[in-house]
Design an enzyme around this catalytic site. Structure first.
Site, PDB file in Angstrom:
ATOM      1  N   PRO A  78      -4.958   5.813  -2.531  1.00  0.00           N
ATOM      2  CA  PRO A  78      -6.131   6.056  -3.362  1.00  0.00           C
ATOM      3  C   PRO A  78      -6.908   4.794  -3.731  1.00  0.00           C
ATOM      4  O   PRO A  78      -6.319   3.740  -3.980  1.00  0.00           O
ATOM      5  CB  PRO A  78      -5.559   6.712  -4.617  1.00  0.00           C
ATOM      6  CG  PRO A  78      -4.143   6.268  -4.661  1.00  0.00           C
ATOM      7  CD  PRO A  78      -3.714   6.180  -3.221  1.00  0.00           C
ATOM      8  N   ASN A  79      -8.213   4.959  -3.754  1.00  0.00           N
ATOM      9  CA  ASN A  79      -9.173   3.933  -4.180  1.00  0.00           C
ATOM     10  C   ASN A  79      -9.380   2.822  -3.157  1.00  0.00           C
ATOM     11  O   ASN A  79     -10.271   1.992  -3.327  1.00  0.00           O
ATOM     12  CB  ASN A  79      -8.799   3.334  -5.550  1.00  0.00           C
ATOM     13  CG  ASN A  79      -8.821   4.381  -6.647  1.00  0.00           C
ATOM     14  OD1 ASN A  79      -9.860   4.984  -6.883  1.00  0.00           O
ATOM     15  ND2 ASN A  79      -7.691   4.632  -7.282  1.00  0.00           N
ATOM     16  N   ARG A  91     -14.904  -2.263  -5.244  1.00  0.00           N
ATOM     17  CA  ARG A  91     -13.878  -2.069  -6.257  1.00  0.00           C
ATOM     18  C   ARG A  91     -13.308  -3.413  -6.729  1.00  0.00           C
ATOM     19  O   ARG A  91     -12.690  -4.129  -5.936  1.00  0.00           O
ATOM     20  CB  ARG A  91     -12.747  -1.249  -5.639  1.00  0.00           C
ATOM     21  CG  ARG A  91     -11.549  -1.103  -6.527  1.00  0.00           C
ATOM     22  CD  ARG A  91     -10.364  -0.577  -5.745  1.00  0.00           C
ATOM     23  NE  ARG A  91      -9.278  -0.301  -6.663  1.00  0.00           N
ATOM     24  CZ  ARG A  91      -8.032  -0.082  -6.300  1.00  0.00           C
ATOM     25  NH1 ARG A  91      -7.706  -0.083  -5.029  1.00  0.00           N
ATOM     26  NH2 ARG A  91      -7.107   0.150  -7.208  1.00  0.00           N
ATOM     27  N   TYR A 101      -9.604  -7.603  -5.490  1.00  0.00           N
ATOM     28  CA  TYR A 101      -9.348  -7.140  -4.116  1.00  0.00           C
ATOM     29  C   TYR A 101     -10.221  -7.813  -3.050  1.00  0.00           C
ATOM     30  O   TYR A 101     -10.043  -7.544  -1.861  1.00  0.00           O
ATOM     31  CB  TYR A 101      -9.515  -5.621  -4.044  1.00  0.00           C
ATOM     32  CG  TYR A 101      -8.512  -4.891  -4.920  1.00  0.00           C
ATOM     33  CD1 TYR A 101      -7.158  -4.890  -4.588  1.00  0.00           C
ATOM     34  CD2 TYR A 101      -8.906  -4.247  -6.097  1.00  0.00           C
ATOM     35  CE1 TYR A 101      -6.234  -4.251  -5.393  1.00  0.00           C
ATOM     36  CE2 TYR A 101      -7.987  -3.594  -6.902  1.00  0.00           C
ATOM     37  CZ  TYR A 101      -6.650  -3.596  -6.550  1.00  0.00           C
ATOM     38  OH  TYR A 101      -5.734  -2.968  -7.342  1.00  0.00           O
ATOM     39  N   ASN A 119      -0.214   0.789   2.655  1.00  0.00           N
ATOM     40  CA  ASN A 119      -0.643   0.384   1.313  1.00  0.00           C
ATOM     41  C   ASN A 119      -0.868   1.675   0.550  1.00  0.00           C
ATOM     42  O   ASN A 119      -1.915   2.317   0.691  1.00  0.00           O
ATOM     43  CB  ASN A 119      -1.921  -0.457   1.351  1.00  0.00           C
ATOM     44  CG  ASN A 119      -2.286  -0.963  -0.047  1.00  0.00           C
ATOM     45  OD1 ASN A 119      -1.734  -0.492  -1.038  1.00  0.00           O
ATOM     46  ND2 ASN A 119      -3.209  -1.903  -0.115  1.00  0.00           N
ATOM     47  N   ALA A 153      -1.853   2.948  -5.919  1.00  0.00           N
ATOM     48  CA  ALA A 153      -1.150   3.254  -7.165  1.00  0.00           C
ATOM     49  C   ALA A 153       0.080   4.130  -6.946  1.00  0.00           C
ATOM     50  O   ALA A 153       1.040   4.066  -7.727  1.00  0.00           O
ATOM     51  CB  ALA A 153      -2.112   3.941  -8.136  1.00  0.00           C
ATOM     52  N   GLU A 202       5.356  -2.437   3.746  1.00  0.00           N
ATOM     53  CA  GLU A 202       4.552  -2.168   2.546  1.00  0.00           C
ATOM     54  C   GLU A 202       3.611  -3.347   2.339  1.00  0.00           C
ATOM     55  O   GLU A 202       4.062  -4.494   2.316  1.00  0.00           O
ATOM     56  CB  GLU A 202       5.505  -2.013   1.342  1.00  0.00           C
ATOM     57  CG  GLU A 202       4.804  -1.828   0.010  1.00  0.00           C
ATOM     58  CD  GLU A 202       5.797  -1.750  -1.161  1.00  0.00           C
ATOM     59  OE1 GLU A 202       7.013  -1.492  -0.947  1.00  0.00           O
ATOM     60  OE2 GLU A 202       5.352  -1.979  -2.302  1.00  0.00           O
ATOM     61  N   HIS A 205       0.325  -4.981   0.009  1.00  0.00           N
ATOM     62  CA  HIS A 205      -0.602  -4.959  -1.127  1.00  0.00           C
ATOM     63  C   HIS A 205      -1.561  -6.117  -0.998  1.00  0.00           C
ATOM     64  O   HIS A 205      -1.135  -7.250  -0.727  1.00  0.00           O
ATOM     65  CB  HIS A 205       0.151  -5.053  -2.462  1.00  0.00           C
ATOM     66  CG  HIS A 205       1.095  -3.926  -2.645  1.00  0.00           C
ATOM     67  ND1 HIS A 205       0.670  -2.650  -2.934  1.00  0.00           N
ATOM     68  CD2 HIS A 205       2.438  -3.862  -2.502  1.00  0.00           C
ATOM     69  CE1 HIS A 205       1.729  -1.854  -2.968  1.00  0.00           C
ATOM     70  NE2 HIS A 205       2.812  -2.555  -2.714  1.00  0.00           N
ATOM     71  N   SER A 216      -3.428  -7.381  -3.438  1.00  0.00           N
ATOM     72  CA  SER A 216      -3.265  -8.270  -4.594  1.00  0.00           C
ATOM     73  C   SER A 216      -1.792  -8.622  -4.780  1.00  0.00           C
ATOM     74  O   SER A 216      -0.901  -7.948  -4.238  1.00  0.00           O
ATOM     75  CB  SER A 216      -3.797  -7.571  -5.854  1.00  0.00           C
ATOM     76  OG  SER A 216      -3.006  -6.427  -6.160  1.00  0.00           O
ATOM     77  N   ARG A 261       0.295  -9.201 -11.970  1.00  0.00           N
ATOM     78  CA  ARG A 261      -0.599  -8.288 -12.684  1.00  0.00           C
ATOM     79  C   ARG A 261       0.164  -7.516 -13.766  1.00  0.00           C
ATOM     80  O   ARG A 261       1.196  -7.963 -14.222  1.00  0.00           O
ATOM     81  CB  ARG A 261      -1.271  -7.364 -11.660  1.00  0.00           C
ATOM     82  CG  ARG A 261      -2.087  -8.163 -10.625  1.00  0.00           C
ATOM     83  CD  ARG A 261      -2.782  -7.268  -9.632  1.00  0.00           C
ATOM     84  NE  ARG A 261      -3.764  -6.400 -10.303  1.00  0.00           N
ATOM     85  CZ  ARG A 261      -4.291  -5.312  -9.750  1.00  0.00           C
ATOM     86  NH1 ARG A 261      -3.929  -4.940  -8.528  1.00  0.00           N
ATOM     87  NH2 ARG A 261      -5.172  -4.583 -10.411  1.00  0.00           N
ATOM     88  N   ARG A 313       2.803  -2.555 -12.433  1.00  0.00           N
ATOM     89  CA  ARG A 313       2.658  -2.780 -10.993  1.00  0.00           C
ATOM     90  C   ARG A 313       3.841  -3.560 -10.401  1.00  0.00           C
ATOM     91  O   ARG A 313       3.909  -3.787  -9.199  1.00  0.00           O
ATOM     92  CB  ARG A 313       1.361  -3.542 -10.695  1.00  0.00           C
ATOM     93  CG  ARG A 313       0.123  -2.759 -11.029  1.00  0.00           C
ATOM     94  CD  ARG A 313      -1.129  -3.499 -10.588  1.00  0.00           C
ATOM     95  NE  ARG A 313      -2.260  -3.100 -11.403  1.00  0.00           N
ATOM     96  CZ  ARG A 313      -3.011  -2.012 -11.176  1.00  0.00           C
ATOM     97  NH1 ARG A 313      -2.781  -1.240 -10.151  1.00  0.00           N
ATOM     98  NH2 ARG A 313      -4.005  -1.713 -11.980  1.00  0.00           N
TER      99      ARG A 313
END
Ligand code: DQA
Length: 143
Positions: free
Chosen positions: A9-10, A17, A22, A73, A76, A97, A99, A101, A106, A110
């Site tokens: 998502p996103n 964004r 990002y 990825n 969330a 996996e 990411h 960021s 963070r 997360r």
């Protein structure tokens, strides 16, 4: 060899964004970068993104049935989706996996991933280069 690059998502909103987190690379740029990297490495890369959890679960089933490696990825969902974990657990080829960021720098929610302990490896904090590095690992290690 087919490699799935699956985004949750996103991530379709990359570029607009939170660019401070990002980066400025758009989702279309990311798709191009993955496909281009794949062709340099002799991989057939399929890049997808969804905001719907069931759709990602279905794509993971597809990759599992194909015995294909995955660069994932999960956005969330990484932090709480047991459904995505259970689908990823069915993968037969190595999967990574990723990411964009550095999730460990963070918010504390997360810091935990429900995926990392079953992933082959994890890349975080290297921006969209993380996808490139993951594909390079697949090309070097899976034949
Ligand atoms: C992300 C990190 C997640 O915490 C976040 O929810 C995302 C993107 C990353 O690529 O840095 O959507 O997976």
């Amino acid at each position: 060899m087919i490699v799935y690059v699956l985004n949750g998502p996103n991530l379709g909103r990359l570029g607009t964004r939170e660019p401070d987190v990002y980066g400025a690379t758009t989702y279309d740029d990311l798709v191009g970068l993955c496909v281009e990297t794949g062709s340099e490495l002799g991989l057939e890369v399929t890049v997808r993104q969804t905001d719907h959890e069931g759709e990602l679960v279905g794509w993971l089933h597809e990759a599992a049935d194909a015995g294909a490696p995955v660069v994932l990825n999960a956005g969330a969902w990484t932090h709480y989706s047991i459904a995505v974990r259970d689908a990823a657990a069915q993968l037969r080829a190595p999967w990574i996996e990723v990411h964009i960021s550095n999730v460990y720098a963070r918010e504390s929610f997360r810091h935990h991933s429900v995926l990392s302990d079953i992933a082959t490896g994890v890349i975080a904090g290297l921006g969209v280069d993380g996808y490139r590095l993951a594909l390079r690992w697949v090309a070097d290690n899976i034949r």
